[in-house]
Design a protein around this motif. Structure first.
Motif, PDB file in Angstrom:
ATOM      1  N   ASN A  32       0.819  -1.204   0.000  1.00  0.00           N
ATOM      2  CA  ASN A  32       0.000   0.000   0.000  1.00  0.00           C
ATOM      3  C   ASN A  32       0.858   1.261   0.000  1.00  0.00           C
ATOM      4  O   ASN A  32       0.479   2.267  -0.604  1.00  0.00           O
ATOM      5  CB  ASN A  32      -0.975  -0.008   1.175  1.00  0.00           C
ATOM      6  N   ALA A  33       2.012   1.236   0.644  1.00  0.00           N
ATOM      7  CA  ALA A  33       2.924   2.386   0.595  1.00  0.00           C
ATOM      8  C   ALA A  33       3.433   2.587  -0.835  1.00  0.00           C
ATOM      9  O   ALA A  33       3.512   3.724  -1.318  1.00  0.00           O
ATOM     10  CB  ALA A  33       4.088   2.185   1.556  1.00  0.00           C
ATOM     11  N   LEU A  34       3.753   1.486  -1.523  1.00  0.00           N
ATOM     12  CA  LEU A  34       4.165   1.592  -2.930  1.00  0.00           C
ATOM     13  C   LEU A  34       3.027   2.118  -3.798  1.00  0.00           C
ATOM     14  O   LEU A  34       3.254   2.930  -4.704  1.00  0.00           O
ATOM     15  CB  LEU A  34       4.634   0.235  -3.452  1.00  0.00           C
ATOM     16  N   ALA A  35       1.800   1.662  -3.525  1.00  0.00           N
ATOM     17  CA  ALA A  35       0.649   2.137  -4.291  1.00  0.00           C
ATOM     18  C   ALA A  35       0.453   3.637  -4.097  1.00  0.00           C
ATOM     19  O   ALA A  35       0.217   4.369  -5.064  1.00  0.00           O
ATOM     20  CB  ALA A  35      -0.611   1.378  -3.879  1.00  0.00           C
ATOM     21  N   ILE A  36       0.566   4.107  -2.869  1.00  0.00           N
ATOM     22  CA  ILE A  36       0.429   5.538  -2.619  1.00  0.00           C
ATOM     23  C   ILE A  36       1.541   6.302  -3.328  1.00  0.00           C
ATOM     24  O   ILE A  36       1.299   7.349  -3.936  1.00  0.00           O
ATOM     25  CB  ILE A  36       0.425   5.831  -1.101  1.00  0.00           C
ATOM     26  N   GLY A  37       2.764   5.787  -3.267  1.00  0.00           N
ATOM     27  CA  GLY A  37       3.879   6.444  -3.942  1.00  0.00           C
ATOM     28  C   GLY A  37       3.691   6.510  -5.450  1.00  0.00           C
ATOM     29  O   GLY A  37       3.913   7.553  -6.067  1.00  0.00           O
ATOM     30  N   LEU A  38       3.281   5.398  -6.055  1.00  0.00           N
ATOM     31  CA  LEU A  38       3.095   5.374  -7.507  1.00  0.00           C
ATOM     32  C   LEU A  38       1.915   6.238  -7.944  1.00  0.00           C
ATOM     33  O   LEU A  38       1.982   6.940  -8.951  1.00  0.00           O
ATOM     34  CB  LEU A  38       2.911   3.941  -7.994  1.00  0.00           C
ATOM     35  N   LEU A  39       0.829   6.188  -7.180  1.00  0.00           N
ATOM     36  CA  LEU A  39      -0.310   7.035  -7.515  1.00  0.00           C
ATOM     37  C   LEU A  39       0.015   8.507  -7.286  1.00  0.00           C
ATOM     38  O   LEU A  39      -0.495   9.376  -7.992  1.00  0.00           O
ATOM     39  CB  LEU A  39      -1.536   6.618  -6.709  1.00  0.00           C
ATOM     40  N   SER A  40       0.859   8.794  -6.325  1.00  0.00           N
ATOM     41  CA  SER A  40       1.294  10.173  -6.089  1.00  0.00           C
ATOM     42  C   SER A  40       2.121  10.688  -7.255  1.00  0.00           C
ATOM     43  O   SER A  40       2.065  11.874  -7.586  1.00  0.00           O
ATOM     44  CB  SER A  40       2.109  10.264  -4.798  1.00  0.00           C
ATOM     45  N   ALA A  41       2.885   9.810  -7.866  1.00  0.00           N
ATOM     46  CA  ALA A  41       3.707  10.214  -9.001  1.00  0.00           C
ATOM     47  C   ALA A  41       2.850  10.701 -10.168  1.00  0.00           C
ATOM     48  O   ALA A  41       3.298  11.524 -10.965  1.00  0.00           O
ATOM     49  CB  ALA A  41       4.601   9.060  -9.445  1.00  0.00           C
ATOM     50  N   THR A  42       1.625  10.219 -10.254  1.00  0.00           N
ATOM     51  CA  THR A  42       0.744  10.675 -11.332  1.00  0.00           C
ATOM     52  C   THR A  42       0.296  12.114 -11.124  1.00  0.00           C
ATOM     53  O   THR A  42      -0.175  12.750 -12.062  1.00  0.00           O
ATOM     54  CB  THR A  42      -0.502   9.777 -11.461  1.00  0.00           C
ATOM     55  N   GLN A  43       0.422  12.621  -9.913  1.00  0.00           N
ATOM     56  CA  GLN A  43       0.006  13.990  -9.594  1.00  0.00           C
ATOM     57  C   GLN A  43       1.188  14.944  -9.526  1.00  0.00           C
ATOM     58  O   GLN A  43       1.065  16.044  -8.993  1.00  0.00           O
ATOM     59  CB  GLN A  43      -0.740  14.003  -8.261  1.00  0.00           C
ATOM     60  N   PHE A  44       2.329  14.560 -10.054  1.00  0.00           N
ATOM     61  CA  PHE A  44       3.561  15.328  -9.873  1.00  0.00           C
ATOM     62  C   PHE A  44       3.455  16.803 -10.257  1.00  0.00           C
ATOM     63  O   PHE A  44       3.815  17.657  -9.471  1.00  0.00           O
ATOM     64  CB  PHE A  44       4.712  14.646 -10.614  1.00  0.00           C
ATOM     65  N   PRO A  45       2.953  17.151 -11.431  1.00  0.00           N
ATOM     66  CA  PRO A  45       2.921  18.586 -11.727  1.00  0.00           C
ATOM     67  C   PRO A  45       2.002  19.363 -10.785  1.00  0.00           C
ATOM     68  O   PRO A  45       2.253  20.505 -10.467  1.00  0.00           O
ATOM     69  CB  PRO A  45       2.402  18.660 -13.166  1.00  0.00           C
ATOM     70  N   GLU A  46       0.949  18.747 -10.344  1.00  0.00           N
ATOM     71  CA  GLU A  46       0.001  19.396  -9.435  1.00  0.00           C
ATOM     72  C   GLU A  46       0.244  18.895  -8.021  1.00  0.00           C
ATOM     73  O   GLU A  46      -0.551  18.162  -7.445  1.00  0.00           O
ATOM     74  CB  GLU A  46      -1.436  19.098  -9.874  1.00  0.00           C
ATOM     75  N   TRP A  47       1.367  19.290  -7.420  1.00  0.00           N
ATOM     76  CA  TRP A  47       1.758  18.786  -6.104  1.00  0.00           C
ATOM     77  C   TRP A  47       0.766  19.165  -5.019  1.00  0.00           C
ATOM     78  O   TRP A  47       0.687  18.514  -3.993  1.00  0.00           O
ATOM     79  CB  TRP A  47       3.159  19.282  -5.734  1.00  0.00           C
ATOM     80  N   ARG A  48      -0.048  20.195  -5.217  1.00  0.00           N
ATOM     81  CA  ARG A  48      -1.039  20.575  -4.193  1.00  0.00           C
ATOM     82  C   ARG A  48      -2.110  19.506  -4.030  1.00  0.00           C
ATOM     83  O   ARG A  48      -2.701  19.383  -2.963  1.00  0.00           O
ATOM     84  CB  ARG A  48      -1.654  21.924  -4.522  1.00  0.00           C
ATOM     85  N   ASN A  49      -2.368  18.715  -5.072  1.00  0.00           N
ATOM     86  CA  ASN A  49      -3.315  17.607  -4.957  1.00  0.00           C
ATOM     87  C   ASN A  49      -2.838  16.587  -3.930  1.00  0.00           C
ATOM     88  O   ASN A  49      -3.642  15.914  -3.288  1.00  0.00           O
ATOM     89  CB  ASN A  49      -3.506  16.914  -6.297  1.00  0.00           C
ATOM     90  N   LEU A  50      -1.515  16.463  -3.775  1.00  0.00           N
ATOM     91  CA  LEU A  50      -0.955  15.484  -2.840  1.00  0.00           C
ATOM     92  C   LEU A  50      -1.265  15.842  -1.389  1.00  0.00           C
ATOM     93  O   LEU A  50      -1.281  14.973  -0.529  1.00  0.00           O
ATOM     94  CB  LEU A  50       0.552  15.370  -3.035  1.00  0.00           C
ATOM     95  N   LEU A  51      -1.490  17.126  -1.108  1.00  0.00           N
ATOM     96  CA  LEU A  51      -1.828  17.540   0.254  1.00  0.00           C
ATOM     97  C   LEU A  51      -3.142  16.911   0.721  1.00  0.00           C
ATOM     98  O   LEU A  51      -3.360  16.720   1.918  1.00  0.00           O
ATOM     99  CB  LEU A  51      -1.903  19.064   0.356  1.00  0.00           C
ATOM    100  N   PHE A  52      -4.010  16.580  -0.215  1.00  0.00           N
ATOM    101  CA  PHE A  52      -5.238  15.871   0.110  1.00  0.00           C
ATOM    102  C   PHE A  52      -5.088  14.372  -0.132  1.00  0.00           C
ATOM    103  O   PHE A  52      -5.517  13.561   0.682  1.00  0.00           O
ATOM    104  CB  PHE A  52      -6.407  16.397  -0.733  1.00  0.00           C
ATOM    105  N   PHE A  53      -4.472  14.032  -1.238  1.00  0.00           N
ATOM    106  CA  PHE A  53      -4.437  12.639  -1.697  1.00  0.00           C
ATOM    107  C   PHE A  53      -3.688  11.712  -0.737  1.00  0.00           C
ATOM    108  O   PHE A  53      -4.207  10.659  -0.348  1.00  0.00           O
ATOM    109  CB  PHE A  53      -3.807  12.587  -3.088  1.00  0.00           C
ATOM    110  N   VAL A  54      -2.480  12.065  -0.346  1.00  0.00           N
ATOM    111  CA  VAL A  54      -1.663  11.172   0.486  1.00  0.00           C
ATOM    112  C   VAL A  54      -2.290  10.931   1.858  1.00  0.00           C
ATOM    113  O   VAL A  54      -2.442   9.783   2.281  1.00  0.00           O
ATOM    114  CB  VAL A  54      -0.209  11.681   0.583  1.00  0.00           C
ATOM    115  N   PRO A  55      -2.717  11.973   2.600  1.00  0.00           N
ATOM    116  CA  PRO A  55      -3.362  11.695   3.891  1.00  0.00           C
ATOM    117  C   PRO A  55      -4.677  10.919   3.742  1.00  0.00           C
ATOM    118  O   PRO A  55      -4.976  10.041   4.556  1.00  0.00           O
ATOM    119  CB  PRO A  55      -3.623  13.079   4.491  1.00  0.00           C
TER     120      PRO A  55
END
Length: 101
Positions: A32-55
């Motif tokens: 699941n940590a790898l899944a979060i990391g890989l799915l986070s990589a899809t949001q790379f240009p829009e890093w502000r999405n990660l502030l919601f997505f990762v938590p």
């Protein structure tokens, strides 16, 4: 994500030192940590999405682990919603029998 959950249900190897429950727990959390990391990589240009997505994803996986599995173990204590999931870990699958005389 699906592979992590499948591997967590059916441990792919046996060990003389680790219990099947411990193997399942490790596969679940690492997958699941790898899944979060890989799915986070899809949001790379829009890093502000990660502030919601990762938590949000982290809380979701913690909720799934608490509600339906015994994959939350802290300081030797298993935390789970259902009492049947709070059982102690099974012995290692390849451990030598101690009942032999």
């Amino acid at each position: 994500m699906a592979l992590a959950n499948l591997g967590a249900m059916l441990p792919p190897w046996k060990s003389a030192t680790l219990s099947p429950d411990s193997i399942q727990r490790r596969i679940f959390w690492v997958g699941n940590a790898l899944a979060i990391g890989l799915l986070s990589a899809t949001q790379f240009p829009e890093w502000r999405n990660l502030l919601f997505f990762v938590p949000a994803m982290t809380l979701w996986f913690a909720f799934v682990a608490f509600k339906w599995t015994n994959h939350i173990k802290i300081n030797g204590r298993v935390y789970a919603m259902d009492a049947s999931d709070r059982r102690p870990d099974r012995p290692p699958a390849l451990a030598p029998d101690t009942d032999e005389q």
